[in-house]
Design a protein around this motif. Structure first.
Motif, PDB file in Angstrom:
ATOM      1  N   PRO A   1       0.826  -1.213   0.000  1.00 35.69           N
ATOM      2  CA  PRO A   1       0.000   0.000   0.000  1.00 35.69           C
ATOM      3  C   PRO A   1       0.860   1.262   0.000  1.00 35.69           C
ATOM      4  CG  PRO A   1      -0.797  -1.577   1.628  1.00 35.69           C
ATOM      5  CD  PRO A   1       0.531  -2.088   1.147  1.00 35.69           C
ATOM      6  N   SER A   2       0.470   2.247  -0.799  1.00 33.84           N
ATOM      7  CA  SER A   2       1.227   3.489  -0.891  1.00 33.84           C
ATOM      8  C   SER A   2       0.740   4.547   0.092  1.00 33.84           C
ATOM      9  CB  SER A   2       1.151   4.048  -2.315  1.00 33.84           C
ATOM     10  OG  SER A   2      -0.209   4.292  -2.670  1.00 33.84           O
ATOM     11  N   ALA A   3      -0.347   4.244   0.807  1.00 25.81           N
ATOM     12  CA  ALA A   3      -0.898   5.175   1.788  1.00 25.81           C
ATOM     13  C   ALA A   3      -1.866   4.421   2.685  1.00 25.81           C
ATOM     14  CB  ALA A   3      -1.622   6.328   1.084  1.00 25.81           C
ATOM     15  N   LEU A   4      -2.246   5.034   3.781  1.00 24.25           N
ATOM     16  CA  LEU A   4      -3.312   4.480   4.605  1.00 24.25           C
ATOM     17  C   LEU A   4      -4.625   4.608   3.847  1.00 24.25           C
ATOM     18  CD1 LEU A   4      -2.377   5.904   8.137  1.00 24.25           C
ATOM     19  CD2 LEU A   4      -1.768   3.688   7.132  1.00 24.25           C
ATOM     20  N   GLY A   5      -5.632   3.854   4.291  1.00 25.50           N
ATOM     21  CA  GLY A   5      -6.921   3.894   3.609  1.00 25.50           C
ATOM     22  C   GLY A   5      -7.263   2.549   3.009  1.00 25.50           C
ATOM     23  N   ALA A   6      -7.936   2.560   1.876  1.00 26.68           N
ATOM     24  CA  ALA A   6      -8.455   1.337   1.276  1.00 26.68           C
ATOM     25  C   ALA A   6      -7.338   0.424   0.789  1.00 26.68           C
ATOM     26  CB  ALA A   6      -9.389   1.687   0.122  1.00 26.68           C
ATOM     27  N   CYS A   7      -7.476  -0.871   1.096  1.00 23.38           N
ATOM     28  CA  CYS A   7      -6.577  -1.901   0.557  1.00 23.38           C
ATOM     29  C   CYS A   7      -7.271  -3.240   0.705  1.00 23.38           C
ATOM     30  CB  CYS A   7      -5.207  -1.874   1.238  1.00 23.38           C
ATOM     31  SG  CYS A   7      -5.220  -2.457   2.930  1.00 23.38           S
ATOM     32  N   HIS A   8      -6.505  -4.348   0.637  1.00 13.34           N
ATOM     33  CA  HIS A   8      -7.109  -5.675   0.609  1.00 13.34           C
ATOM     34  C   HIS A   8      -6.367  -6.652   1.511  1.00 13.34           C
ATOM     35  CE1 HIS A   8      -7.893  -3.847  -3.424  1.00 13.34           C
ATOM     36  NE2 HIS A   8      -9.117  -4.245  -3.138  1.00 13.34           N
ATOM     37  N   LEU A   9      -7.106  -7.653   1.969  1.00 14.37           N
ATOM     38  CA  LEU A   9      -6.507  -8.818   2.619  1.00 14.37           C
ATOM     39  C   LEU A   9      -6.207  -9.809   1.498  1.00 14.37           C
ATOM     40  CD1 LEU A   9      -5.748 -10.429   5.193  1.00 14.37           C
ATOM     41  CD2 LEU A   9      -8.103 -11.294   5.214  1.00 14.37           C
ATOM     42  N   VAL A  10      -4.912 -10.015   1.193  1.00 15.49           N
ATOM     43  CA  VAL A  10      -4.553 -10.816   0.022  1.00 15.49           C
ATOM     44  C   VAL A  10      -4.033 -12.199   0.385  1.00 15.49           C
ATOM     45  CG1 VAL A  10      -4.104  -8.771  -1.380  1.00 15.49           C
ATOM     46  CG2 VAL A  10      -2.220  -9.839  -0.114  1.00 15.49           C
ATOM     47  N   ALA A  11      -3.930 -12.496   1.681  1.00 19.01           N
ATOM     48  CA  ALA A  11      -3.493 -13.822   2.124  1.00 19.01           C
ATOM     49  C   ALA A  11      -4.025 -14.051   3.527  1.00 19.01           C
ATOM     50  CB  ALA A  11      -1.969 -13.930   2.113  1.00 19.01           C
ATOM     51  N   ALA A  12      -4.485 -15.252   3.776  1.00 13.83           N
ATOM     52  CA  ALA A  12      -5.065 -15.560   5.086  1.00 13.83           C
ATOM     53  C   ALA A  12      -4.048 -15.476   6.206  1.00 13.83           C
ATOM     54  CB  ALA A  12      -5.690 -16.953   5.059  1.00 13.83           C
TER      55      ALA A  12
END
Length: 351
Positions: free
Chosen positions: A84-95
Motif C-alpha cells: 500500500p502506498s498510503a493508509l486507507g483502502a486496501c485488501h486482505l490478500v493472504a489468510a
C-alpha cells in the motif's frame, strides 16, 4: 487507546514473532514492507477467515479490526498485489495476514476482502513495529555449515510442492533422521509451516522468522542470507538434513533469479521436482539440470495419473514417485542416497 484497540483485534499468523505490548501509537505514514498495521474489515469477499498465530483459522466479520503486516504478493492462482502506498483502502490478500493493494486477480478467485488501513503500529517513540525488528533466526555467514540440503521446487503454484516436501520429511523421519523444515520463499502463511511439523520435522523456519512478510522483490543475496540463517538454526537444533521448499513456480521472477545464481545453487545437494502436469514437470527437471543441480525424483499433482507418471519417467529417465511412496524408508533411501554421500550422516545409519 491504541493498546486497547490492538488487544481487541484479531491477530494474524504473520505477526507471531512480534511483541504487541510495544504498540502504543499510530503512525500516519505510508507503511513499509513488514510494518504492522491495524486494519478494519470493510467487505468480506475471497478471504473469510484469518490464520491466527496458533494456526487456528478465525472467522472475520465486517467491522472487525485485524493486526496484519503490510507487504506484496505474487500468486498465479490468486493475486498480484503491491505494498500500500498510503493508509486507507486496501485488501486482505493472504489468510496469513498480508495487507496489500490488488493489481491483478486470477479469474477463478473472488475479488479480495476489502480493508481500511487505520494506522501503522508504533512504539512509544513513534518507531513502527516492523517484522525485521523481531527476527528469531540467528545471524550466519553464507554457507550451509555442511548440512545436507535438498530443494523442493515446482512448476507452478499448487503443483504439489508442500505435499512433496512433507512426504520427504516424513520419509526421512521414518528412517530416523532429524529433519529441519524450511519454507524459504513465498507469502507468510500457517498451513505449510504447521504441516512440516506434522510430517515429523524437529523444527520449521521460514522467511517471516527473518523479518519478511513475503519474499516478493527479494534479491538472491537476501534469500541466500535467509537460507544460511535457517541452516545455522538447523545446526543448533542438531538436525541431520534440511528440506527446503521454494514457493510458486520456476518462472516466478525471484525463483528464476535464484536458479540463475550459482552461489544459491551451490548450497544444495539436489532437487525434488513437483509438477502439475507431465510437460511441466519435464520442463522444470530440464531447467534444474541446466542450472547444474541433480534431480533426485519427480512427484506432485501429476502423479495422480499413472499415465502422466509414465510419460515423465520416459521423457526424463528419472524416478517418479507419489507422495505416499516418498514417505517409505526404502524409497527415500533410494532417492536421496547421493545427497548423503561423503557426509558424516549416511542413509540407513541412524537408529
Amino acid at each position: 487507546m491504541v493498546a486497547i484497540q490492538v488487544a481487541n483485534a484479531k491477530r494474524a499468523f504473520i505477526t507471531r514473532n512480534v511483541d504487541l505490548s510495544l504498540a502504543e501509537r499510530f503512525g500516519n505514514q505510508a507503511p513499509e514492507a513488514g510494518d504492522l498495521v491495524l486494519a478494519r474489515v470493510e467487505r468480506i469477499r475471497q478471504h473469510t477467515r484469518l490464520e491466527d498465530p496458533s494456526g487456528r483459522r478465525v472467522w472475520i466479520y465486517r467491522g472487525d479490526r485485524l493486526v496484519l503486516a503490510a507487504g506484496s504478493r505474487y500468486a498465479t492462482a490468486q493475486y498480484r498485489a503491491e505494498l500500500p502506498s498510503a493508509l486507507g483502502a486496501c485488501h486482505l490478500v493472504a489468510a496469513g495476514g498480508i495487507a496489500a493493494c490488488v493489481s491483478d486477480r486470477n479469474s477463478q478467485v473472488k475479488p479480495a476482502t476489502e480493508l481500511f488501513l487505520e494506522g501503522v503500529l508504533a512504539d512509544a517513540e513513534g518507531v513502527p513495529l516492523n517484522l525485521k525488528r523481531f527476527q528469531r533466526l540467528p545471524p550466519a555467514s553464507i554457507g550451509n555449515h555442511g548440512l545436507p540440503l535438498v530443494m523442493v521446487v515446482g512448476s507452478d503454484m499448487d503443483a504439489g510442492k508442500t505435499t512433496m516436501a512433507c512426504a520427504a520429511i516424513r520419509g526421512l523421519s521414518n528412517a530416523g533422521y532429524r529433519v529441519q523444515g524450511a519454507k524459504l520463499t513465498g507469502t507468510g502463511a500457517g498451513p505449510d509451516y504447521w504441516r512440516m511439523y506434522d510430517a515429523g520435522a524437529i523444527d520449521v523456519a521460514d522467511f517471516v522468522d527473518a523479518g519478511f512478510a513475503s519474499t516478493v522483490g527479494a534479491t538472491p543475496a537476501q534469500v541466500i542470507d535467509i537460507l544460511s540463517r535457517i541452516g545455522r538454526r538447523a545446526m543448533q537444533k542438531q538436525a541431520d538434513v534440511m528440506v527446503v521448499e521454494v514457493a510458486d513456480g520456476l518462472l516466478q521472477p525471484e525463483t528464476e533469479a535464484l536458479m540463475s545464481t550459482q552461489e544459491f545453487v551451490g548450497l544444495f545437494g539436489g532437487v525434488l521436482v513437483a509438477g502439475d502436469s507431465a510437460a511441466a514437470a519435464t520442463y522444470v527437471a530440464q531447467r534444474v539440470a541446466m542450472a547444474g543441480l541433480p534431480v533426485f525424483a519427480i512427484s506432485g499433482v501429476l502423479t495422480r495419473s499413472p499415465v502422466a507418471s509414465r510419460e515423465v519417467a520416459a521423457a526424463t529417465a528419472l524416478p517418479v514417485h507419489t507422495p505416499e511412496q516418498l514417505q517409505s524408508v526404502e524409497v527415500i533411501q533410494s532417492v536421496l542416497a547421493s545427497l548423503f554421500r561423503g557426509c558424516d550422516v549416511a542413509l540407513g545409519a541412524v537408529d
